[in-house]
Design an enzyme around this catalytic site. Sequence first.
Site, mmCIF file in Angstrom:
data_model
loop_
_atom_site.group_PDB
_atom_site.id
_atom_site.type_symbol
_atom_site.label_atom_id
_atom_site.label_comp_id
_atom_site.label_asym_id
_atom_site.label_seq_id
_atom_site.Cartn_x
_atom_site.Cartn_y
_atom_site.Cartn_z
ATOM 1 N N CYS A 56 27.551 55.894 34.771
ATOM 2 C CA CYS A 56 28.814 56.413 34.053
ATOM 3 C C CYS A 56 29.642 56.772 35.333
ATOM 4 C CB CYS A 56 28.278 57.464 33.428
ATOM 5 S SG CYS A 56 29.745 58.797 32.784
ATOM 6 N N ASP A 63 23.484 53.999 32.620
ATOM 7 C CA ASP A 63 23.787 53.511 31.383
ATOM 8 C C ASP A 63 22.883 52.129 31.264
ATOM 9 O OD1 ASP A 63 25.414 55.440 30.174
ATOM 10 O OD2 ASP A 63 26.936 54.864 31.485
ATOM 11 N N VAL A 78 28.984 28.687 33.500
ATOM 12 C CA VAL A 78 28.333 29.613 34.615
ATOM 13 C C VAL A 78 27.137 29.259 34.795
ATOM 14 C CG1 VAL A 78 27.911 31.312 32.920
ATOM 15 C CG2 VAL A 78 28.277 32.102 35.395
ATOM 16 N N GLU A 79 26.639 29.481 36.209
ATOM 17 C CA GLU A 79 25.248 29.175 36.669
ATOM 18 C C GLU A 79 24.393 30.359 36.549
ATOM 19 O OE1 GLU A 79 21.697 29.055 38.459
ATOM 20 O OE2 GLU A 79 23.275 30.184 39.386
ATOM 21 N N SER A 80 23.268 30.372 35.810
ATOM 22 C CA SER A 80 22.447 31.534 35.196
ATOM 23 C C SER A 80 22.020 32.210 36.347
ATOM 24 C CB SER A 80 21.275 30.987 34.296
ATOM 25 O OG SER A 80 20.520 30.372 34.743
ATOM 26 N N HIS A 97 31.503 51.817 29.390
ATOM 27 C CA HIS A 97 30.660 50.879 28.676
ATOM 28 C C HIS A 97 31.903 49.712 28.295
ATOM 29 C CE1 HIS A 97 28.186 53.992 27.251
ATOM 30 N NE2 HIS A 97 27.519 53.450 28.274
ATOM 31 N N GLU A 98 33.017 50.104 27.696
ATOM 32 C CA GLU A 98 34.089 49.244 27.275
ATOM 33 C C GLU A 98 34.785 48.474 28.635
ATOM 34 O OE1 GLU A 98 34.156 53.031 24.937
ATOM 35 O OE2 GLU A 98 34.057 52.640 26.910
#
Length: 157
Positions: A56, A63, A78-80, A97-98
């Site tokens: 936060c 969070d 994207v490579e994992s 969060h947003e």
Amino acid sequence: MKEMDERKQEGELHLLGGSTVYKQDYAPEVLEAFTNKHQGNDYWVRFNCPEFTSLCPITGQPDFATIHIDYIPDVKMVESKSLKLYLFSFRNHGAFHEDCVNIIMKDLIKLMDPKYIEITGIFTPRGGISIYPYCNYGRPNTKFEQLAEKRLFDHNQ
């Protein structure tokens, strides 16, 4: 195994198969992409990331979330392992969060230029409230722009 060796030789992948260095703050530079071998097909790729953490920005409290990343690739994917390290880099990063889901989406768009992408964050409750931010993007002037609008307007219905 042969395919991974070919991709490493082509210079596309650097992290996979090597030792792991964990960044201590937001690190979009760790993201790596590789060439989609099925560019003629429209198909979904989903990543389920159940151990996402960030801080936060006001209280510094942690969070926790599950992040869902769904996309329809075009040329790049994207490579994992790089995605795992990238998401881990949020661990000591302060963001609402947003902001987290929008930052993740924008970084993945910059990396891959997908046809379509959506990110959902399922954050655990703090103070008795759960927050589930959602964002999406469809490539402009394509059917994927229309898909993004439809999925956004139909979200949670």
